[in-house]
Write an enzyme that holds these catalytic residues in place. Structure first.
Site, short mmCIF file in Angstrom:
data_model
loop_
_atom_site.label_atom_id
_atom_site.label_comp_id
_atom_site.label_asym_id
_atom_site.label_seq_id
_atom_site.Cartn_x
_atom_site.Cartn_y
_atom_site.Cartn_z
CG PHE A 293 -2.21 -1.03 1.10
CD1 PHE A 293 -2.97 -0.85 0.09
CD2 PHE A 293 -2.56 -1.84 1.84
CE1 PHE A 293 -3.82 -1.74 -0.35
CE2 PHE A 293 -3.39 -2.82 1.98
CZ PHE A 293 -4.23 -2.84 0.88
CG HIS B 176 8.09 6.71 13.31
ND1 HIS B 176 7.37 7.80 13.30
CD2 HIS B 176 7.72 5.83 12.58
CE1 HIS B 176 6.29 7.51 12.80
NE2 HIS B 176 6.38 6.27 12.08
#
Length: 312
Positions: free
Chosen positions: A15, A180
């Site tokens: 994706f 992150h």
């Protein structure tokens, strides 16, 4: 000598990879090569062809090909790495690290072989550790191996601020430091709406809630999707970084880069404000931090180091 379009290869046609390829083509940043494993060669070719067939309607000129052969990526100007497995239920973070590290090493070997002068942007999680792996494996200088997380984290922060104030996202600027993950450090002091400090516009408790939601932004989407993780905003963030390099924009963007003494840290990949342009990471911008912000960054660094300890 004939002028040539830039060539951008996107490794991993899931994706995120496919959406990134589509955005890069729409922005006419170059010709696109979408790469995945041999077992997925036909679906990868199908996605690329489908995108290409949208070009007359959307009005962009870019060639897009799908492949499983890295020879097709030869002489890429930029390579974006989205390949890797997502964390599955019951899977430890350590398992994820070791599996994705193996994938990074294989991919990097092929990338370096065919495009020894390219810039590499890494998205694969855990992205701080994977960027470090690609950096070490490639032997490239640090300005040419860049991790993406801060553009995405900042985009989430800006979205939530704009919703809170009911204003345009274009008028909100912000900065997120560190790794992150749940320990990222949104720098509220350096964040503004229309040039006005956010602290003057949003009560502290609401601002704290926005910071917390930003930290958990990826998880929020994972929970809502039920299967898989975010890909539109990550792909848009990658496209912004690629554009900054291709057009030599010298944008001030948060990026994961190799630190050599900046912020007091050395020998590790961490998210910091940078100038991103035609030479990749042109400069790390060092901001003055309060004691609280320094402590938060140190905590974020510890989280990254804990992941790094698993690396082989």
């Amino acid at each position: 000598m004939a002028m040539k379009r830039k060539k951008i290869s996107v490794i991993g046609a899931g994706f995120t990879g496919a959406t990134t390829a589509f955005l890069l083509a729409q922005k006419e940043l170059g010709d696109i090569v979408l790469v995945d494993i041999p077992q997925l060669e036909n679906p990868t070719k199908g996605k690329a062809l489908d995108m290409l067939e949208s070009s007359p309607v959307l009005g962009f000129d870019a060639n897009i090909v799908g492949t499983s052969d890295y020879a097709d990526t030869a002489d890429s100007d930029i390579v974006v790495i989205t390949a890797g497995i997502a964390r599955k239920p019951g899977m430890s973070r350590d398992d994820l690290v070791t599996t994705n590290q193996k994938i990074m090493k294989q991919v990097t070997k092929e990338v370096v072989k065919y495009s020894p002068n390219c810039y590499i942007i890494v998205l694969t999680n855990p992205v701080d550790a994977m960027s470090y792996t690609v950096f070490k494996e490639s032997g490239f200088p640090k300005n040419r191996v860049i991790g993406q997380s801060g553009v995405l984290d900042t985009a989430r922060f800006r979205t939530f601020v704009a919703q809170e104030l009911n204003i345009s996202v274009k008028d909100v600027t912000g900065f997120v430091l560190g790794g992150h993950g749940d320990d990222m450090v949104p720098l509220v002091r350096y964040s503004y709406a229309g040039g006005i400090p956010l602290e003057k516009l949003i009560p502290k408790d609401r601002l704290d809630a926005i910071v917390e939601r930003t930290r958990k932004g990826g998880g929020e989407i994972v929970n809502l999707l039920g299967n898989g993780s975010a890909y539109y905003a990550p792909a848009a963030s990658l496209a912004e970084m690629v554009e900054a390099i291709v057009k030599d924009q010298r944008r001030i963007l948060p990026a994961i880069t190799y630190l050599e003494g900046e912020y007091g840290y050395e020998g590790i990949y961490l998210g910091v404000p940078t100038i991103l342009g035609g030479n990749g990471i042109e400069k790390v911008i060092e901001l003055e931090l309060t004691e609280d912000e320094k402590a938060a960054l140190a905590k974020s660094l510890e989280s990254v180091k804990n992941v790094m300890r698993v690396l082989e």
